[in-house]
Design an enzyme around this catalytic site. Structure first.
Site: not given
Ligand code: ADQ
Length: 698
Positions: A108, A279, A345-346, A348, A466, A651
């Site tokens: 990352d 953050r 999240v999508a 999950e 060359d 070259d």
């Molecule tokens: P994130 O920006 O952190 O990750 P995301 O992919 O949605 O975003 O992952 C969030 C994770 O945190 C999920 O597993 C979710 O279940 C958990 N989470 C979020 N809010 C929560 C809450 N209130 N309580 C508990 N759990 C919570 C970055 C990139 C994404 C990419 C991931 C992985 O920004 O685009 O999908 O890395 O590569």
């Protein structure tokens, strides 16, 4: 990553943040424990650096920029210094622990410089890098003052992977625009190495979520409670980090519009928004926190009743069991980031709807949208359009919902986190294996004592050289590449050696070469790739083949002129037997595109003639197919016996004709990178001149 790491017994290297106690003894003990028991290596970053590194460059500069929000980018030169420093600490920690053959995987945007930093200290390392967030269009990326260093940092890796093909495409355009580096769909060459490129969407451990729902009694209980509590109402769920990329205010405003425009749904639908603060020391995040709270208050205030609260807002992290229960109880998940690398999240939600008929509403700006085609796509900026999609979703027949979900589930299940990690590691293994093979197979530099011995012992000697890129560095404008007095002196010295013929074979015009070297009488000169030649010691020039009809130039010149007019910085070169369009000064991306257009146009125009269209290094040239360096070499070498010493140096592609026409015993030397049939390789013109000087001295 956890299941994968458990499988491989690898080390994690990470910044512990505030997790370590200040007091040195406790610190050391905890660090030892982490490393020995869990394989967690703490990379310590002093407090005065960590803030500028993490909140500063990583989250205030790179995060908004890579997500395509240039107006949110904070430019602070000091934070860049801290970013470099922190990356260096990571690289040092990696190098001090990695053993030969280890695979190193950097993750990352916080660590974009690590690959190159590791490579510098340990050139044979096997390094991969995965970018979890988007890579923006090159127009946005090149805003960054540090754009070059960041790209070079990444290119230190052997394998680079992105979430989507779109991100990869954007990255390649930045390579071209920022570094002038052309790439292939799946690789790019730099410093004689190949960097493999791929799009590899990340997955989740869906079986863990499924197991929770199947086996965990607490989860089942919570799910039942939620169902009872929301009985007779549709439950919508959104789960995000509290981040401006996640589109939370946009979602709340859209929900308000939906309740306004679809009054029949009032009282019958609840949105649960879970948002974990993150953050918080970055000002933009503190502002977002207030904005979201305010909007939640407004929607609930405007539409709520004593019996019904439209938005339930949980501003905290909820544990995995609670999340699983929420995901499985929800009729609809609303995933609406304004920009997201992937969005887990999508996935999950889909995992928790095993055998379910929930609906996934997914922003087209999430990487996940490229994979999850059965979701209902939304544009989170479009409140009206999204409100309509919500209405459609809530009214969709159960069969259709179940069908869509089954297809989504299959996909999420198949590309899970372990499969994803395995694909990445396999790619990295293959990449490093092939790089090593080509490096082993690659041409050695000529052995100087052996070369000079062969040279001095031969009865007769032929040197074919060359000019541009071989004897002198390539310059932005062809006329700037005039030889230095030192170089002409060296060539003159070569021509005075007994039984030695030296010739320059160049693609340039007669005028240039005559002006620069005309007064070295014994130097053989071949120009326009050999269409015209002045033999060593001869007075005048002769054509390799006579009686040519040059009327084609009248047709081709206007085409080239038209291309030159449309690309500022490009120019047409008129030679006696060839025409060339040079585009070294044109914007790299536009130039490359236009050159391909020109080649296609000319190939059609000249099909069936004895003319060839050659796409060289930043030049497209039309010349006689027979006028190539191989012909000249054959001509010059004809009188040479087998035992003679023959050396050819060049070259670019046109020099390959030269190498190919010579006997296997010849000392053929390719200058710089690129595939070649030559036997040897030298890095650049400086090294070529050193070899020639050594021959004179020998
Ligand atoms: P994130 O920006 O952190 O990750 P995301 O992919 O949605 O975003 O992952 C969030 C994770 O945190 C999920 O597993 C979710 O279940 C958990 N989470 C979020 N809010 C929560 C809450 N209130 N309580 C508990 N759990 C919570 C970055 C990139 C994404 C990419 C991931 C992985 O920004 O685009 O999908 O890395 O590569």
């Amino acid at each position: 990553m956890a299941p994968w790491m458990a499988k491989t017994h690898g080390f994690w290297l990470g910044w512990p943040g505030d997790a370590l106690p200040g007091e040195p003894e406790g610190r050391a003990r905890l660090m030892r424990e982490w490393e020995e028991e869990h394989g967690y290596v703490a990379v310590e970053i002093p407090a005065k650096i960590s803030r500028s590194f993490y909140e500063g460059y990583a989250n205030d500069t790179l995060w908004p920029l890579l997500h395509g929000f240039p107006t949110r980018v904070v430019f602070a030169p000091d934070s860049w210094v801290a970013y470099r420093d922190a990356n260096q600490r990571f690289a040092d920690a990696v190098v001090s622990r990695a053993q030969k053959g280890d695979l190193i995987w950097a993750h990352d945007y916080q660590l974009m410089l690590v690959p190159q930093m590791v490579r510098e200290q340990s050139p044979d390392s096997r390094i991969g890098f995965f970018l979890h967030i988007p890579f923006p269009s090159s127009e946005v990326f090149r805003i960054l003052p540090e754009r070059e260093e960041l790209l070079r940092g990444l290119l230190g890796a052997d394998a680079l992977a992105f979430q989507t093909h779109g991100h990869l495409h954007n990255f390649r355009r930045s390579l071209l625009q920022v570094l002038g580096l052309e790439s292939q769909m799946d690789s790019v060459q730099i410093d004689g190495r190949t960097v493999h490129l791929s799009a590899l969407p990340i997955g989740i451990q869906s079986d863990e979520w499924e197991a929770l729902l199947r086996d965990d009694r607490k989860v089942a209980k919570r799910r039942a409670e939620l169902n009872a509590r929301h009985h007779g109402r549709k439950l919508m769920i959104s789960v995000d980090r509290l981040d401006y990329t996640k589109g939370i205010p946009e979602r709340l405003r859209t929900f308000r519009r939906f309740l306004r425009s679809s009054p029949s749904w009032r009282g019958k639908v609840t949105l649960v928004q879970v948002a974990v603060p993150s953050r918080e020391r970055v000002p933009a995040y503190a502002e977002l926190r207030s904005e979201v709270s305010e909007l939640v208050g407004e929607v609930n205030g405007d539409f709520g009743t004593p019996e019904w609260q439209p938005v339930v807002y949980l501003r905290r992290a909820v544990n995995k069991q609670e999340l699983a229960a929420l995901y499985s109880a929800a009729d609809l998940a609303w995933v609406g980031p304004v920009r997201d690398g992937m969005n887990l999240v999508a996935k999950e939600y889909v995992a928790c709807q095993h055998d379910g008929d929930g609906i996934l509403l997914l922003s087209e700006f999430a990487g996940a949208a490229h994979e999850l085609g059965e979701a209902l796509r939304i544009n989170p900026y479009d409140e009206v359009g999204t409100a309509e999609v919500i209405e459609r979703a809530l009214e969709m027949p159960s069969e259709e919902r179940a069908e869509r979900m089954a297809a989504l589930h299959e996909r999420v299940h198949r590309n899970d986190a372990v499969v994803w990690a395995e694909r990445f590691i396999d790619g990295l293994r293959t990449a490093t294996a092939t790089t090593r093979k080509t490096m082993r197979k690659d041409r050695p530099t000529p052995d100087l004592p052996a070369l000079t011995a062969a040279f001095t012992q031969a009865e007769r000697r032929l040197l074919l050289l060359d000019y541009d890129g071989t004897l002198t560095d390539i310059k932005p404008r062809p006329q700037d590449a005039a030889p230095t007095p030192r170089l002409t002196g060296l060539l003159r010295d070569l021509t005075t050696l007994p039984n030695t013929t030296t010739a320059i074979i160049s693609g340039r015009s007669q005028a240039d070469i005559e002006r620069w070297f005309g007064d070295i009488p014994d130097l053989g000169l071949a120009v326009e790739h050999g269409a015209l030649m002045r033999a060593p010691g001869a007075d005048g020039w002769e054509m390799l083949r006579g009686g040519m009809d040059l009327s084609w130039k009248d047709h081709v010149a206007p085409v080239l002129e038209q291309f030159a007019a449309s690309a500022p910085g490009s120019l047409v070169e008129y030679k006696d037997y060839a025409l060339a369009w040079h585009y070294r000064l044109v914007d790299a991306e536009f130039g490359a595109w236009l050159a391909n257009e020109l080649v296609t146009t000319l190939e059609n125009l000249l099909a069936g003639t004895e003319l060839a269209v050659i796409h060289g290094n930043k030049v497209v040239e039309v010349r006689y197919a027979w006028a190539n360096k191989g012909e000249v070499a054959a001509h010059l070498a004809a009188s040479y016996r087998r035992k003679s010493f023959v050396m050819a140096v060049g070259d670019d592609r046109t020099d390959e004709d030269l190498f190919g026409s010579l006997p296997r015993s010849a000392w053929t030397i390719r200058v710089g990178t690129g595939s070649t049939t030559a036997r040897f390789r030298l890095p650049g013109p400086r090294e070529v001149r050193a070899v020639l000087r050594a021959l004179v001295e020998a």
